[in-house]
Design an enzyme around this catalytic site. Structure first.
Site, PDB file in Angstrom:
ATOM      1  N   CYS A 137       1.061  -0.997  -0.002  1.00 27.49           N
ATOM      2  CA  CYS A 137      -0.225  -0.611   0.187  1.00 27.49           C
ATOM      3  C   CYS A 137       0.396   1.196   0.477  1.00 27.49           C
ATOM      4  O   CYS A 137       1.776   1.669   0.378  1.00 27.49           O
ATOM      5  CB  CYS A 137      -1.113   0.305   1.144  1.00 27.49           C
ATOM      6  SG  CYS A 137      -1.732  -0.991   1.155  1.00 27.49           S
ATOM      7  N   CYS A 185      -2.891  -8.956   6.592  1.00 24.71           N
ATOM      8  CA  CYS A 185      -2.850  -7.872   5.541  1.00 24.71           C
ATOM      9  C   CYS A 185      -4.114  -7.962   5.609  1.00 24.71           C
ATOM     10  O   CYS A 185      -5.003  -8.649   5.089  1.00 24.71           O
ATOM     11  CB  CYS A 185      -1.986  -8.751   4.421  1.00 24.71           C
ATOM     12  SG  CYS A 185      -2.394  -7.188   3.014  1.00 24.71           S
ATOM     13  N   GLN A 234      -9.510  -9.809 -12.255  1.00 21.84           N
ATOM     14  CA  GLN A 234      -9.593  -8.653 -12.013  1.00 21.84           C
ATOM     15  C   GLN A 234      -9.671  -8.494 -10.241  1.00 21.84           C
ATOM     16  O   GLN A 234     -10.046  -9.811  -9.863  1.00 21.84           O
ATOM     17  CB  GLN A 234     -10.691  -7.751 -12.008  1.00 21.84           C
ATOM     18  CG  GLN A 234     -10.968  -7.012 -13.795  1.00 21.84           C
ATOM     19  CD  GLN A 234     -10.311  -6.081 -13.725  1.00 21.84           C
ATOM     20  OE1 GLN A 234      -9.093  -5.624 -13.219  1.00 21.84           O
ATOM     21  NE2 GLN A 234     -10.319  -5.522 -15.844  1.00 21.84           N
ATOM     22  N   PHE A 274      -8.460  -8.290 -25.883  1.00 16.26           N
ATOM     23  CA  PHE A 274      -7.810  -9.005 -25.421  1.00 16.26           C
ATOM     24  C   PHE A 274      -8.594  -9.294 -24.359  1.00 16.26           C
ATOM     25  O   PHE A 274      -9.146  -8.349 -22.799  1.00 16.26           O
ATOM     26  CB  PHE A 274      -6.844  -7.506 -24.435  1.00 16.26           C
ATOM     27  CG  PHE A 274      -6.438  -6.377 -25.572  1.00 16.26           C
ATOM     28  CD1 PHE A 274      -5.493  -7.059 -25.688  1.00 16.26           C
ATOM     29  CD2 PHE A 274      -6.867  -6.044 -26.256  1.00 16.26           C
ATOM     30  CE1 PHE A 274      -3.860  -6.771 -26.634  1.00 16.26           C
ATOM     31  CE2 PHE A 274      -6.106  -5.346 -26.536  1.00 16.26           C
ATOM     32  CZ  PHE A 274      -4.694  -4.900 -27.312  1.00 16.26           C
ATOM     33  N   CYS A 318      -5.261   0.293 -17.266  1.00 15.43           N
ATOM     34  CA  CYS A 318      -4.837  -0.164 -16.048  1.00 15.43           C
ATOM     35  C   CYS A 318      -4.162   0.397 -15.868  1.00 15.43           C
ATOM     36  O   CYS A 318      -3.095   0.842 -15.034  1.00 15.43           O
ATOM     37  CB  CYS A 318      -4.616  -1.524 -16.031  1.00 15.43           C
ATOM     38  SG  CYS A 318      -3.171  -2.125 -17.292  1.00 15.43           S
TER      39      CYS A 318
END
Length: 453
Positions: free
Chosen positions: A84, A163, A271, A300, A402
């Site tokens: 993060c 996590c 995803q 894609f 992305c």
């Protein structure tokens, strides 16, 4: 890469101007300085630690005047773990920063501005990550195994116990996994664990550089029994991945709104954020405004994440993907969902000829007419297919990206070279607490040009 060299240890004071694309604070005025943990508008003390040709790196010494958007990070490992970068920034401010980066990239790189901005798509900000690649390392000096993401400022694996962004129950398995690997004879030959959280199972793929012993296999089975995940071994390339003992049922995730379920392998691309993916698919269908007469080209296409939901409304959907194994799974997914109005083709979309006519001669999927096109390329973008897409003269093009830089470049080509209009664009908060995000852009034939930035 520029050579790093030590910089003075002097402490400086300045005001943070903006964020980098990696979520670091930017000090301007002379040579730029990147400061992890600093936020725009804050007055800070910092110390330069590395020098590059275009910028310096620095460490945050003290925040003198905190930004109103600053919050207390939830994770005790924030700032060390590289998983993060933005836990110290409120969720709303994270979205605003991502919107700003998308807008700036479109204006600066693509020379385009959408006619309207889409509201951001978002989902849960904790426990959302259903795909991850965790490092594993036996550290002799510490006398223990570390499992997790890399450190933010170094190549080492962060020493974490838990996590909060990994989907349950994986976030709670960090310490148990480290303890497991510590007991294995191949603990120094197990560098990675791939994570895939499906609707029906949790899969862990152990990359093993040496064969596990019989005792190792027994310990893996005990871990499976205690914690419930399906365990896979990967002794070589992706083709070597196999489940420990008898294979279970295929992994799958659902898109309930469209009555679609997709099967996938634990190393397949899906995803990362399941909730945002469902919202994304729904928005894609809405923006495309499909009818039973629509004929859609999905480039894609992967395992059919967009292809199959689109086929619930459109008359025909054709998916194209470079990975033959993914295409095979997409076909099986279409059959399993009883969708007979789909077809799939294998084509390396990153290596198409520049000549559109040459592409059409060798690409049966391009010889047909389409009313709509969907693009969902990897980070490098879809540069090689843009001319072919334009030659189809579709009513609508939907581009899911992305990487805002490659998106801006490609939208600039479609708008400024091929005459499309950029109708709308917006961000998807697919990766909360990181600087990464996905974007969505809708284009139509260019009856009028997009407004100049």
């Amino acid at each position: 890469m520029s050579k790093r060299k030590p910089v003075s240890d002097a402490v400086e004071i300045a005001t943070v101007a903006a964020l980098t694309h990696e979520g670091e604070g930017i000090i301007r005025g002379g040579k730029a300085v990147f400061v992890p943990g600093a936020l725009p508008g804050e007055s800070i003390k910092f110390r330069r630690t590395r020098s590059h040709r275009q910028h310096d790196e620095a460490e945050l010494v003290e925040v003198l005047t905190p930004a109103p958007e600053r919050v207390t990070p939830r994770c005790a490992h924030f700032g060390v773990c590289g998983g993060c970068a933005l836990q110290h920034l409120s969720a709303e401010a994270q979205l605003e920063a991502k919107h700003t980066e998308l807008r700036d990239n479109l204006e600066r790189l693509g020379k385009v501005t959408p006619l309207s901005w889409l509201p951001p798509l978002r989902g849960p900000v904790w426990g959302y990550r259903r795909r991850a690649r965790l490092g594993a390392k036996y550290v002799t000096k510490k006398g223990k195994v570390l499992v997790g993401f890399r450190e933010r400022l170094g190549p080492f694996i962060a020493d974490v116990q838990h996590c909060d962004v990994l989907a349950p129950p994986v976030g709670d398995l960090i310490a148990p996994l480290a303890n497991l690997i510590m007991t294995l004879s191949i603990r120094e030959r197990l560098p990675q664990i791939e994570v895939a959280v499906a609707d029906n199972a949790v899969a862990l793929v152990f990359r093993v550089l040496d064969p596990p012993s019989s005792a190792d296999l027994d310990r893996l089975r005990e871990f499976r029994q205690a914690h419930g995940p399906r365990i896979y071994l990967q002794p070589a390339g992706l083709g070597s991945v196999h489940e420990l003992d008898a294979p279970g049922e295929p992994l799958r995730y659902g898109l309930p709104k469209f009555k679609v379920e997709l099967e996938f392998l634990p190393t397949d691309f899906i995803q990362i954020n399941g909730a945002v993916n469902e919202a994304l698919v729904s928005r894609a269908v809405e923006l495309l405004e499909l009818t039973p007469a629509a004929e859609v080209l999905d480039l894609f296409c992967g395992i059919g994440n967009f292809t199959l939901p689109l086929a619930r409304t459109a008359g025909r959907v054709v998916g194209v993907e470079g990975d033959a194994a993914l295409v095979a799974r997409a076909r099986r997914n279409a059959q399993a969902n009883r969708l007979e109005n789909t077809e799939f083709h294998v084509a390396d979309l990153a290596r198409l000829p520049a000549d559109v006519a040459a592409v059409a001669r060798t690409s049966p999927w391009l010889k047909k007419g389409y009313t709509h096109v969907v693009l969902d390329p990897p980070r490098a973008g879809a540069r090689e297919v843009l001319a072919s897409v334009a030659s189809l003269d579709p009513q609508r093009v939907l581009y899911i990206s992305c990487h805002p830089g490659s998106l801006a470049r490609d939208l600039g080509v479609l708008v400024n070279e091929h005459g499309f209009t950029l109708e709308a664009a917006g961000v998807l908060d697919m990766f909360p607490h990181t600087a990464h995000f996905e974007s969505l852009a809708l284009l139509r034939p260019g009856k009028h040009k997009a407004r100049a930035p």
